[in-house]
Design an enzyme around this catalytic site. Structure first.
Site, PDB file in Angstrom:
ATOM      1  N   SER A 135    -105.217 -57.133 -53.936  1.00  0.00           N
ATOM      2  CA  SER A 135    -105.910 -55.946 -54.380  1.00  0.00           C
ATOM      3  C   SER A 135    -106.954 -55.964 -52.970  1.00  0.00           C
ATOM      4  O   SER A 135    -106.451 -55.979 -51.699  1.00  0.00           O
ATOM      5  CB  SER A 135    -106.536 -56.216 -55.451  1.00  0.00           C
ATOM      6  OG  SER A 135    -107.216 -54.821 -55.941  1.00  0.00           O
ATOM      7  N   ASP A 144     -98.907 -47.333 -58.476  1.00  0.00           N
ATOM      8  CA  ASP A 144    -100.194 -48.194 -58.459  1.00  0.00           C
ATOM      9  C   ASP A 144    -101.161 -47.210 -58.804  1.00  0.00           C
ATOM     10  O   ASP A 144    -101.546 -46.198 -57.986  1.00  0.00           O
ATOM     11  CB  ASP A 144    -100.559 -48.703 -57.325  1.00  0.00           C
ATOM     12  CG  ASP A 144    -101.535 -49.711 -57.330  1.00  0.00           C
ATOM     13  OD1 ASP A 144    -102.468 -49.569 -58.126  1.00  0.00           O
ATOM     14  OD2 ASP A 144    -101.712 -51.024 -56.647  1.00  0.00           O
ATOM     15  N   HIS A 197    -100.678 -51.881 -60.744  1.00  0.00           N
ATOM     16  CA  HIS A 197    -101.671 -52.535 -59.981  1.00  0.00           C
ATOM     17  C   HIS A 197    -101.584 -54.160 -60.352  1.00  0.00           C
ATOM     18  O   HIS A 197    -102.209 -54.450 -61.345  1.00  0.00           O
ATOM     19  CB  HIS A 197    -103.081 -52.305 -60.164  1.00  0.00           C
ATOM     20  CG  HIS A 197    -104.073 -52.630 -58.842  1.00  0.00           C
ATOM     21  ND1 HIS A 197    -103.669 -52.292 -57.632  1.00  0.00           N
ATOM     22  CD2 HIS A 197    -105.119 -53.639 -59.178  1.00  0.00           C
ATOM     23  CE1 HIS A 197    -104.858 -53.018 -56.995  1.00  0.00           C
ATOM     24  NE2 HIS A 197    -105.308 -53.616 -57.903  1.00  0.00           N
TER      25      HIS A 197
END
Length: 400
Positions: free
Chosen positions: A203, A329, A358
């Site tokens: 991330s 995502d 995600h």
């Protein structure tokens, strides 16, 4: 009036189902039409690349999590992580800040003594967590367990101010702050010069990692790296999460997490910025305006996003880098993926999956494991990781 009420109820149920199917972006019907064989993982890389031609896989999401939002929420709320034990090492960086390095000691019953000799050649993996995450996050535990099961030494480089550590300087981490990972990598390379050094960013941690690799070019001691669900372009991502209702919900949740992080360090942050404005922030952009830009001395939020986006540094990455992004995502939009830049760099392979949410690449009926951490390679045999060629990224050759 002559139409039975049951038919009205059935019509309302069908309309509600269709709405929820679109709102949650479910793909269970598509999975069924493909015969539950999974979606193909598309690879983007330079035509002359000789390293990644064997990387191939398919990914089928857990049927009852056939939605990017369900996958993401399931990971955040439950995640079913393995049980892990860390040994904490506190490292002080040059500006006086403190970083918690959590070395994996044990995972689901297996353990080690946690000692590493200076001449040990076992690969070391440094994990860089995402926004407001640390070594206790479910996806981090899944990742370190997978790496350790291959006999590697794994350490989580927690961001400063996280993992229960106080802020000991006037510097806070942000999406473009690469000084901490730079110091940690150099420290580990100097202390364990015989051990090949690898890094994994997830991330926002992926954005920090790729930006660092681009800044360092061929000077980094890192032998190979992996970027998972990177936001790539922070400005594009910021606009994306404020576009639709469901994305705005994520934005508010991230803002709550950021304010929780700020509250942990109120004595320092209230001295550097307007505390009332920070606590009233309702989005990540407002938080960055009142806190990040003030502390890190960026003129505007857009300036911060533009300067700190790792997509600007892709062309200078000089080590093997595997980038994995899910096209659905809900946080890091596909619109930000630098397709052409990845294709132009011989050191990079970009693997995109149609689904995954995600970081929530759950697979199997019980969602007991993440697809990222299973072997999905055709035509390559497993080797001893301690004997790997440090010039070839084992994340790409040996694992998906």
């Amino acid at each position: 009036a002559l139409v039975p009420l049951e038919r009205y109820a059935l019509a309302a149920l069908l309309l509600a189902s269709a709405f929820l199917y679109r709102f949650l972006e479910l793909h269970v019907l598509g999975d069924l039409l493909r015969g539950l064989r999974g979606g193909r993982v598309a690879l983007t890389y330079h035509p002359d690349s000789q390293v990644y031609h064997r990387v191939a896989a398919k990914y089928l999401a857990t049927p009852w999590l056939a939605s990017p939002h369900l996958q993401t929420l399931f990971l955040g709320i439950w995640g079913r992580p393995p049980s892990v034990t860390y040994r904490r090492q506190l490292y002080t960086v040059r500006d006086g800040g403190t970083i918690a390095l959590d070395w994996l000691l044990a995972a689901d019953g297996s353990s080690c003594d946690g000692t590493i000799s200076s001449d040990d050649s076992t690969p070391i993996v440094v994990v860089v967590p995402g926004l407001t995450s640390d070594s206790t996050a479910a996806y981090v535990k899944h990742l370190v367990f997978s790496m350790a099961s291959n006999g590697w030494n794994v350490v989580v480089g927690n961001h400063r101010g996280l993992g229960g550590i106080s802020i000991t300087s006037d510097c806070f981490y942000n999406g473009g702050w690469t000084e901490d990972i730079r110091e940690v990598v150099n420290y580990l390379h100097q202390k364990y010069p015989e051990a090949p050094l690898f890094t994994v960013g997830t991330s926002l941690g992926a954005n920090i990692l790729v930006k660092y690799l681009g800044e360092e070019g061929g000077s980094t001691p890192v032998a190979g790296a992996a970027s998972i669900c990177s936001p790539w372009d922070l400005l594009v991502t910021s606009r994306f999460i404020s576009r639709k209702l469901v994305q705005r919900c994520y934005d508010k949740a991230l803002a709550i997490g950021l304010k929780g992080y700020a509250k942990l360090h109120q004595p320092v942050l209230s001295r550097l910025a307007n505390w009332e404005a920070i606590t009233s922030s309702r989005s990540t952009r407002e938080f960055d305006h009142h806190a990040t830009c003030v502390v890190a001395k960026y003129e505007t939020v857009d300036t911060f996003y533009r300067k700190c986006s790792c997509a600007n540094y892709i062309g200078n990455v000089s080590v093997p880098l595997l980038c994995i992004s899910a096209l659905d995502d809900p946080l890091c939009t596909r619109e930000a993926i630098p397709w052409d830049e990845c294709r132009a760099n011989k050191n990079i392979v970009l693997a995109t999956t149609p689904n995954g949410g995600h970081l929530g690449f759950f697979q199997g009926l019980t969602a007991g494991r993440l697809w990222l951490h299973t072997k999905n390679i055709r035509g390559s045999k497993k080797k001893s990781y301690s004997n790997c060629d440090p010039h070839i990224c084992p994340f790409c050759v040996h694992q998906s």
